[in-house]
Design a protein around this motif. Structure first.
Motif, PDB file in Angstrom:
ATOM      1  N   UNK A  82       0.814  -1.216   0.000  1.00  0.00           N
ATOM      2  CA  UNK A  82       0.000   0.000   0.000  1.00  0.00           C
ATOM      3  C   UNK A  82       0.849   1.269   0.000  1.00  0.00           C
ATOM      4  N   UNK A  83       1.794   1.389   0.901  1.00  0.00           N
ATOM      5  CA  UNK A  83       2.601   2.615   0.986  1.00  0.00           C
ATOM      6  C   UNK A  83       3.478   2.784  -0.258  1.00  0.00           C
ATOM      7  N   UNK A  84       3.946   1.694  -0.823  1.00  0.00           N
ATOM      8  CA  UNK A  84       4.735   1.763  -2.063  1.00  0.00           C
ATOM      9  C   UNK A  84       3.904   2.402  -3.179  1.00  0.00           C
ATOM     10  N   UNK A  85       2.687   1.912  -3.355  1.00  0.00           N
ATOM     11  CA  UNK A  85       1.840   2.451  -4.420  1.00  0.00           C
ATOM     12  C   UNK A  85       1.392   3.883  -4.127  1.00  0.00           C
ATOM     13  N   UNK A  86       1.166   4.205  -2.877  1.00  0.00           N
ATOM     14  CA  UNK A  86       0.803   5.576  -2.526  1.00  0.00           C
ATOM     15  C   UNK A  86       1.914   6.544  -2.911  1.00  0.00           C
ATOM     16  N   UNK A 113       4.230   6.051  -5.228  1.00  0.00           N
ATOM     17  CA  UNK A 113       4.314   6.028  -6.686  1.00  0.00           C
ATOM     18  C   UNK A 113       3.263   6.954  -7.300  1.00  0.00           C
ATOM     19  N   UNK A 114       2.051   6.882  -6.797  1.00  0.00           N
ATOM     20  CA  UNK A 114       0.956   7.725  -7.283  1.00  0.00           C
ATOM     21  C   UNK A 114       1.249   9.198  -6.998  1.00  0.00           C
ATOM     22  N   UNK A 115       1.695   9.481  -5.782  1.00  0.00           N
ATOM     23  CA  UNK A 115       1.981  10.868  -5.392  1.00  0.00           C
ATOM     24  C   UNK A 115       3.040  11.499  -6.300  1.00  0.00           C
ATOM     25  N   UNK A 116       4.016  10.721  -6.711  1.00  0.00           N
ATOM     26  CA  UNK A 116       5.107  11.225  -7.549  1.00  0.00           C
ATOM     27  C   UNK A 116       4.646  11.586  -8.963  1.00  0.00           C
ATOM     28  N   UNK A 117       3.506  11.087  -9.386  1.00  0.00           N
ATOM     29  CA  UNK A 117       3.030  11.318 -10.757  1.00  0.00           C
ATOM     30  C   UNK A 117       2.354  12.683 -10.926  1.00  0.00           C
ATOM     31  N   UNK A 118       1.881  13.305  -9.874  1.00  0.00           N
ATOM     32  CA  UNK A 118       1.218  14.614  -9.959  1.00  0.00           C
ATOM     33  C   UNK A 118       0.098  14.642 -10.995  1.00  0.00           C
ATOM     34  N   UNK A 119      -0.787  13.686 -10.902  1.00  0.00           N
ATOM     35  CA  UNK A 119      -1.919  13.628 -11.817  1.00  0.00           C
ATOM     36  C   UNK A 119      -2.830  14.840 -11.644  1.00  0.00           C
ATOM     37  N   UNK A 120      -3.414  15.303 -12.733  1.00  0.00           N
ATOM     38  CA  UNK A 120      -4.374  16.397 -12.715  1.00  0.00           C
ATOM     39  C   UNK A 120      -5.786  15.868 -12.955  1.00  0.00           C
ATOM     40  N   UNK A 121      -5.922  14.934 -13.891  1.00  0.00           N
ATOM     41  CA  UNK A 121      -7.232  14.421 -14.280  1.00  0.00           C
ATOM     42  C   UNK A 121      -7.610  13.123 -13.560  1.00  0.00           C
ATOM     43  N   UNK A 122      -6.691  12.569 -12.791  1.00  0.00           N
ATOM     44  CA  UNK A 122      -6.958  11.340 -12.054  1.00  0.00           C
ATOM     45  C   UNK A 122      -6.547  11.554 -10.603  1.00  0.00           C
TER      46      UNK A 122
END
Length: 177
Positions: A36-40, A42-51
């Protein structure tokens, strides 16, 4: 192999370019597995705008409420034996939620492609399915509505009825031999 980040990076690019009328997505990831923390991060590093991603651990009472309020479920379950069905998809179907599900040998027993859900083989196919389902959403939800309609029969079939129809005879034939 499903590269889940690719799915959302591709969606992000298409939505950002305005090539398609794609809405912002809110993706709720449930569970508290060891990654869970690994994926969190990873997601945070992407800086998504539309997702947007939300990670939650829900009680047994809250989980079906979340599913019933969603527009689409995604199952990345893969059976190493090829014999077990994803119970998360059963949960989603029971709440009237259509799914996009990762294909494997016995999945068609549960997910009927283009009827109660969509089946995908890789991240590119899942990305295309998400774009097709959510283009001009919520103005048009025809495919999602059709899949929800098909799920009504699933919701009305009991465990006992499914057992008699699909499994009872198999078990009786083993017992007789």
């Amino acid at each position: 192999m499903i590269t889940s980040c690719f799915v959302f990076i591709d969606y992000e690019i298409k939505a950002g370019k305005g090539e398609k009328l794609l809405p912002k997505l809110v993706c709720v990831v449930t569970g508290k597995g060891p990654l869970r923390s690994y994926y969190q991060s990873l997601i945070k590093a992407k800086n998504f705008v539309f997702v947007e991603f939300v990670t939650l651990w829900l009680s047994a009472e809250e989980y079906p409420v979340l599913l019933a309020s969603a527009d689409l479920g995604v199952s990345l379950h893969f059976s190493s034996s090829g014999l077990d069905l994803p119970m998360k998809v059963v949960d989603m179907f029971s709440c009237g939620l259509p799914v996009c599900a990762l294909a494997y040998s016995c999945l068609e027993e549960l997910v009927h492609h283009n009827e109660n859900g969509l089946v995908f083989k890789d991240s590119q196919e899942l990305s295309q399915q998400l774009q097709m389902l959510f283009e001009v959403f919520p103005k048009q939800t025809t495919k999602l509505d059709q899949m929800r309609e098909k799920l009504k029969s699933f919701q009305q079939t009991t465990w006992d009825q499914t057992w008699v129809c699909h499994a009872k005879q198999t078990f009786l034939s083993y017992h007789r031999s």
